[in-house]
Design a protein around this motif. Structure first.
Motif, mmCIF file in Angstrom:
data_model
loop_
_atom_site.group_PDB
_atom_site.id
_atom_site.type_symbol
_atom_site.label_atom_id
_atom_site.label_comp_id
_atom_site.label_asym_id
_atom_site.label_seq_id
_atom_site.Cartn_x
_atom_site.Cartn_y
_atom_site.Cartn_z
ATOM 1 N N THR A 2 4.772 34.017 -29.695
ATOM 2 C CA THR A 2 3.480 34.131 -29.033
ATOM 3 C C THR A 2 2.985 35.568 -29.122
ATOM 4 N N LEU A 3 3.957 36.517 -29.102
ATOM 5 C CA LEU A 3 3.601 37.926 -29.207
ATOM 6 C C LEU A 3 2.792 38.150 -30.471
ATOM 7 N N SER A 4 3.265 37.569 -31.585
ATOM 8 C CA SER A 4 2.578 37.826 -32.833
ATOM 9 C C SER A 4 1.250 37.095 -32.908
ATOM 10 N N SER A 349 11.248 39.210 -39.948
ATOM 11 C CA SER A 349 11.053 40.398 -39.107
ATOM 12 C C SER A 349 9.663 40.370 -38.501
ATOM 13 N N GLU A 350 9.579 40.822 -37.267
ATOM 14 C CA GLU A 350 8.284 40.845 -36.583
ATOM 15 C C GLU A 350 7.750 42.270 -36.558
ATOM 16 N N THR A 351 8.591 43.210 -36.189
ATOM 17 C CA THR A 351 8.098 44.590 -36.055
ATOM 18 C C THR A 351 8.676 45.526 -37.112
ATOM 19 N N GLY A 352 9.359 44.980 -38.095
ATOM 20 C CA GLY A 352 9.715 45.779 -39.270
ATOM 21 C C GLY A 352 11.106 46.363 -39.313
ATOM 22 N N SER A 353 11.811 46.429 -38.166
ATOM 23 C CA SER A 353 13.092 47.145 -38.210
ATOM 24 C C SER A 353 14.125 46.413 -39.057
ATOM 25 N N THR A 354 14.064 45.078 -39.100
ATOM 26 C CA THR A 354 15.035 44.334 -39.916
ATOM 27 C C THR A 354 14.817 44.642 -41.401
ATOM 28 N N PHE A 355 13.559 44.881 -41.776
ATOM 29 C CA PHE A 355 13.277 45.257 -43.161
ATOM 30 C C PHE A 355 13.987 46.551 -43.538
ATOM 31 N N THR A 393 17.665 38.349 -40.455
ATOM 32 C CA THR A 393 16.546 37.891 -39.621
ATOM 33 C C THR A 393 16.691 38.241 -38.143
ATOM 34 N N ALA A 394 15.547 38.557 -37.551
ATOM 35 C CA ALA A 394 15.484 38.813 -36.107
ATOM 36 C C ALA A 394 15.249 37.483 -35.399
ATOM 37 N N THR A 395 15.408 37.470 -34.093
ATOM 38 C CA THR A 395 15.127 36.285 -33.279
ATOM 39 C C THR A 395 14.079 36.670 -32.242
ATOM 40 N N TYR A 396 13.174 35.770 -31.962
ATOM 41 C CA TYR A 396 12.162 36.039 -30.919
ATOM 42 C C TYR A 396 12.056 34.865 -29.969
ATOM 43 N N GLY A 397 11.419 35.109 -28.851
ATOM 44 C CA GLY A 397 11.193 34.037 -27.878
ATOM 45 C C GLY A 397 12.515 33.432 -27.461
ATOM 46 N N GLN A 398 12.543 32.107 -27.370
ATOM 47 C CA GLN A 398 13.812 31.456 -27.024
ATOM 48 C C GLN A 398 14.480 30.978 -28.295
ATOM 49 N N GLY A 399 14.992 31.952 -29.049
ATOM 50 C CA GLY A 399 15.682 31.618 -30.288
ATOM 51 C C GLY A 399 14.744 31.166 -31.387
ATOM 52 N N GLU A 400 13.527 31.689 -31.363
ATOM 53 C CA GLU A 400 12.550 31.280 -32.367
ATOM 54 C C GLU A 400 12.500 32.266 -33.529
ATOM 55 N N GLY A 427 22.109 38.316 -38.354
ATOM 56 C CA GLY A 427 21.111 38.173 -37.285
ATOM 57 C C GLY A 427 20.892 39.495 -36.570
ATOM 58 N N PHE A 428 19.633 39.794 -36.326
ATOM 59 C CA PHE A 428 19.292 40.984 -35.531
ATOM 60 C C PHE A 428 18.680 40.508 -34.224
ATOM 61 N N GLY A 429 19.213 41.001 -33.144
ATOM 62 C CA GLY A 429 18.705 40.542 -31.850
ATOM 63 C C GLY A 429 19.119 41.490 -30.750
ATOM 64 N N SER A 430 19.056 40.964 -29.556
ATOM 65 C CA SER A 430 19.433 41.806 -28.429
ATOM 66 C C SER A 430 20.166 40.955 -27.393
ATOM 67 N N ALA A 432 20.155 41.403 -24.492
ATOM 68 C CA ALA A 432 19.353 41.290 -23.276
ATOM 69 C C ALA A 432 18.716 39.900 -23.193
ATOM 70 N N TYR A 433 18.657 39.201 -24.311
ATOM 71 C CA TYR A 433 18.050 37.862 -24.319
ATOM 72 C C TYR A 433 19.150 36.811 -24.298
ATOM 73 N N PRO A 434 18.914 35.729 -23.565
ATOM 74 C CA PRO A 434 19.968 34.709 -23.481
ATOM 75 C C PRO A 434 20.294 34.089 -24.849
ATOM 76 N N ASP A 435 19.275 33.972 -25.709
ATOM 77 C CA ASP A 435 19.544 33.348 -27.016
ATOM 78 C C ASP A 435 19.789 34.423 -28.066
ATOM 79 N N PHE A 436 20.905 35.082 -27.898
ATOM 80 C CA PHE A 436 21.204 36.223 -28.773
ATOM 81 C C PHE A 436 21.337 35.750 -30.234
ATOM 82 N N ASN A 464 20.799 45.194 -30.799
ATOM 83 C CA ASN A 464 19.997 46.421 -30.702
ATOM 84 C C ASN A 464 20.041 47.270 -31.969
ATOM 85 N N GLN A 465 19.980 46.607 -33.105
ATOM 86 C CA GLN A 465 19.918 47.287 -34.405
ATOM 87 C C GLN A 465 21.078 48.269 -34.611
ATOM 88 N N SER A 466 22.245 47.874 -34.162
ATOM 89 C CA SER A 466 23.402 48.772 -34.286
ATOM 90 C C SER A 466 23.758 48.984 -35.761
HETATM 91 C C1 LIG Z 1 9.331 39.636 -27.178
HETATM 92 C C2 LIG Z 1 10.719 39.737 -27.753
HETATM 93 C C3 LIG Z 1 11.547 38.623 -27.742
HETATM 94 C C4 LIG Z 1 12.839 38.698 -28.244
HETATM 95 N N1 LIG Z 1 13.642 37.610 -28.170
HETATM 96 C C5 LIG Z 1 14.925 37.682 -28.593
HETATM 97 C C6 LIG Z 1 15.814 36.559 -28.488
HETATM 98 O O1 LIG Z 1 15.472 35.485 -28.001
HETATM 99 N N2 LIG Z 1 17.083 36.702 -28.938
HETATM 100 C C7 LIG Z 1 17.531 37.869 -29.490
HETATM 101 O O2 LIG Z 1 18.702 37.938 -29.865
HETATM 102 N N3 LIG Z 1 16.711 38.951 -29.617
HETATM 103 C C8 LIG Z 1 15.435 38.892 -29.183
HETATM 104 N N4 LIG Z 1 14.598 39.974 -29.294
HETATM 105 C C9 LIG Z 1 15.104 41.210 -29.910
HETATM 106 C C10 LIG Z 1 14.698 41.331 -31.384
HETATM 107 O O3 LIG Z 1 15.122 40.217 -32.146
HETATM 108 C C11 LIG Z 1 15.353 42.580 -31.955
HETATM 109 O O4 LIG Z 1 14.827 43.710 -31.287
HETATM 110 C C12 LIG Z 1 15.190 42.727 -33.450
HETATM 111 O O5 LIG Z 1 16.018 43.790 -33.895
HETATM 112 C C13 LIG Z 1 13.744 43.019 -33.825
HETATM 113 O O6 LIG Z 1 13.646 43.006 -35.228
HETATM 114 P P1 LIG Z 1 12.277 43.289 -36.021
HETATM 115 O O7 LIG Z 1 11.850 44.700 -35.663
HETATM 116 O O8 LIG Z 1 12.618 43.174 -37.469
HETATM 117 O O9 LIG Z 1 11.286 42.271 -35.595
HETATM 118 C C14 LIG Z 1 13.319 39.909 -28.811
HETATM 119 C C15 LIG Z 1 12.483 41.032 -28.844
HETATM 120 C C16 LIG Z 1 11.187 40.962 -28.320
HETATM 121 C C17 LIG Z 1 10.308 42.184 -28.344
#
Ligand SMILES: Cc1cc2nc3c(=O)[nH]c(=O)nc-3n(C[C@H](O)[C@H](O)[C@H](O)COP(=O)(O)O)c2cc1C
Length: 732
Positions: A2-4, A349-355, A393-400, A427-430, A432-436, A464-466
């Protein structure tokens, strides 16, 4: 995702409207000066709110032969059209207390006339007016999508005005200014739309019609206007204009326009013949014009001026952010043709860091003379010579998936590879999100189901892009492939670091753990559960530490590792030393508001954010229960002071300390959680929250136990409670 959607809508609106907005803002800046200048040289007199219409008419009738009209301008100056004793007709500014002429209204300057025309219609008459109205509408949508973007970024409405993490100047100022000027820009846009609709007669009519009975004015004795009871009760600030009767004929009246109604008044008796209140639409038109032009308020004109300047800045900063994002995610030119390459790298990637990581990896392969093709996941197709597929690949939303990966699943099901492809998913993620990293895991499962894809490594999850985890994966992958990859660290990330002073450091205990207390030099907004990012000069790779906010300062609990660059550096800091670091918000791991029960589960240094929460939070009616696992009885001594104090002040209701190395009583946190299964289940059932902080190993075991508890006691999977945000995790 939805962010995008909002980001792309915001960008698309900006692209469509920017040229017109540029013109409208520049002319708006010029026009905003007009009311400011006018208010400076205004003929308004003080205390006008105490002067009655009767008084002003009296002094004017004494000084002039005839009064034709009287009106008040937006700066509370009185303009009268009079016939002088010499017989001249004049429109002049007058003193309402003496009737004295103060000056004459001057025509607008050429520059103001030019700017007005350009601003209203781009010199294109009707069609120009339409464009201007349309651009106002786009500005309205821009302010709405902008608000939604800020809300998404901040996590929730309550945090709308909380501190923004500063990545770089344009991004930071775009958001900060956006938040500050949101309301004025919204008002400019909505009033602009309104005025355009009005110009095109698309609004209901606002004409007032009076019903006048002609048998009025049979009075024998004429009352002078200065003695009209009504005029004695009307103050000039309530008046908009007065039209005097054209002749002495009884069917000619006073027409008095007030701020909320219009009156027809008998010129002989001063009685009201007709009184009509303005319809809502008239008031809306009045306020739209006043708010859009700033007429009548120098302060509001200054706000409009700042808003117009800021729209120009938004155009610049918005496009500069987009270019930066495109550059960051752009694909390097080492790329081979898709049908020549042996190694295919696909990126989500959504914001480029995975690239950035994919590019490092592709560079390393290229350096070995390998043919590489790198593209977005959405572009998946057939590759003639490909033998290897690597997905980042990064993950966004609820594992989207990120937007540029949304079509991958459909494509991969529809397009069979030509050759057998050995694949690996990163996988790149955080955490902090339940669907890591869930999307990466889903892709791995999907590909494993297709015999044309052969998995050569289990999926790797990067928090966290470690860079360290990424490098470990790359080394594992290259040894599997029999390659000698050389992975270079990423370019130094430019982040705005803040200086912190060391205010205390405890001794290192038997577990090699110590507490470090830091005070930021600048006034900063942070909470327990936020993260301190430190970039050691040796490798500039970010390390994150969970913050406990104690007495307004930062408390970190750090375990010194034998070869740990950061932990060693921190362990040698002395009181008064300074370090530079960045505070990262971690809103998903803040203390939850209005919860009856909150359970903290931690091991080792994971206790730090919880110590902060129990020390400095107004916990309301929440009951807090701490489960902490350490090695032995001496491990807890480091934290005892905080735990004891919290128990005394009733910030902690229950404390369970579990030791894994204590002779005769070896236990782990998850064992204690299992023992108290029914309590844990009742907390979850009643809407309570469980927060987990510490090692990934502990997290895995605790999650297993929690899954068992929710299935047995509540007949629900743990996922249900994760989705309800009742499980908060920050493990490393
Ligand atoms: C709005 C938002 C939602 C996110 N949701 C998840 C998630 O569900 N699971 C996860 O592991 N990481 C989640 N992340 C973390 C991103 O996947 C992570 O920061 C990733 O390195 C971003 O990569 P990108 O810059 O290539 O898009 C989320 C980050 C944002 C800003």
């Amino acid at each position: 995702m939805t962010l995008s959607i909002w980001r792309y809508s915001h960008l698309a609106l900006a692209i469509v409207s920017s040229a017109f907005l540029l013109i409208a803002s520049v002319t708006g800046i010029i026009l905003a000066f007009d009311p400011i200048a006018n208010s400076i040289e205004s003929y308004a007199i003080d205390d006008i709110e105490e002067v009655t219409l009767a008084k002003t008419i009296h002094v004017l009738q004494e000084r002039y032969d005839e009064l034709i009209t009287l009106e008040i301008d937006e700066h509370d100056a009185i303009i009268a059209t009079v016939v002088t004793k010499e017989g001249n007709s004049e429109t002049i500014y007058v003193d309402p207390l003496t009737g004295k002429k103060l000056g004459v209204p001057v025509e607008k300057s050429d520059i103001i006339k030019f700017a007005t025309n350009l601003h209203r219609s781009l010199f294109l008459k009707g069609i120009g007016r339409f464009f201007v109205g349309f651009v106002s509408f786009l500005l309205l949508l821009l302010s709405i999508t902008g608000t939604l973007l800020i809300l998404k970024r901040q996590g929730n409405v309550k945090r709308f005005f909380s501190k923004i993490r500063k990545k770089y100047f344009t991004q930071y100022s775009h958001i900060i200014l956006g938040r500050l000027l949101l309301i004025p820009i919204f008002i400019i846009a909505i009033t602009g739309v309104y005025l355009s609709l009005e110009k095109f007669s698309l609004l209901p009519a606002k004409v007032i019609s009076h019903t006048i009975h002609t048998n009025h004015s049979s009075a024998t004795r004429r009352v002078l206007p200065k003695d009209f009871e009504l005029f004695k009760t009307i103050f000039l600030t309530d008046m908009r204009s007065v039209e005097f009767p054209f002749s002495d004929a009884p069917e000619d009246y006073f027409i008095v326009k007030l701020s909320n109604r219009e009156l027809i008044i008998d010129q002989y008796t001063g009685t009201i013949i007709s009184e009509e209140y303005y319809p809502l639409i008239t008031l809306a038109s009045y306020w739209s014009l006043a708010l859009h032009t700033g007429k009548g308020s120098a302060v509001w004109s200054v706000v409009l001026l700042i808003s117009c300047c800021s729209i120009l800045f938004f155009i610049y900063s918005g496009f500069s952010m987009t270019i930066r994002r495109i550059k960051k995610s752009s694909i390097s030119n080492f790329n081979h043709n898709k049908d020549e390459a042996e190694y295919i790298i696909l990126v989500g990637s959504e914001t480029g860091s995975t690239f950035a990581f994919a590019t490092i990896f592709a560079n390393a392969l290229s350096a070995l003379g390998k043919t590489v093709f790198i593209s977005e996941l959405n572009n998946y197709c057939r590759y003639k010579r490909a033998k290897h597929l690597i997905i980042f690949t990064a993950t966004y939303g609820q594992g989207e998936p990120p937007t540029n990966a949304k079509r991958f699943e459909k494509n991969v099901k529809a397009i069979q590879p030509i050759n057998q492809l050995q694949f690996s998913v990163v996988g790149f993620g955080s955490l902090a999100y339940p669907d890591f990293c869930k999307y990466a895991l889903d892709l791995d499962t999907l590909l494993k189901m297709n015999p044309k894809f052969e998995s050569i490594l289990e999926p790797c999850k990067i928090n966290n892009q470690s860079f360290t985890t990424f490098k470990e994966w790359a080394m594992g992958w290259s040894s599997q492939m029999g390659l000698d990859l050389y992975i270079t660290p990423p370019e130094k990330e430019k982040v705005d670091k803040v200086t912190f002073s060391v205010i205390d450091r405890s001794d290192i205990n038997e577990d090699d753990t110590f507490l470090l207390h830091l005070k930021p030099h600048n006034n900063m907004d942070y909470e327990s559960g936020d993260l301190l990012a430190f970039y050691p000069k040796e490798d500039n790779v970010r390390r994150l530490y969970s913050i406990g906010k104690v007495n307004g300062n930062i408390m970190l609990s750090i375990k010194k590792h034998e070869f740990g660059i950061c932990s060693t550096f921190f362990s040698q800091l002395e009181k008064g030393d300074k370090i530079k670091a960045v505070i990262q918000q971690n809103t998903t791991f803040h203390f939850p508001a209005n919860k009856k029960d909150v359970i903290f589960i931690a091991n080792g240094t994971g206790i730090a954010p919880f110590l902060g929460m129990i020390t400095s939070y107004p916990l309301g009616d929440s009951r807090v229960h701490l489960f902490w696992g350490g090695r032995n009885t001496s491990s807890v001594l480091l934290y005892n002071e905080y735990i004891k104090k919290a128990q005394e002040t009733k910030h902690l209701s229950t404390v369970k300390i579990i030791y894994s190395q204590e002779l005769g009583n070896k236990m782990y946190v998850q064992d204690q959680i299992e023992k108290e299964a029914s309590f844990i289940a009742s907390v979850l059932k009643n809407g309570g929250v469980i927060m987990i902080c510490g090692s990934i190993a502990m997290q895995k075991e605790v999650i297993k136990v929690l899954e068992k508890i929710t299935a047995t006691y509540l007949s629900e999977p743990l996922q249900t409670f994760k989705q309800q945000k009742q499980i908060k995790i920050d493990c490393y």
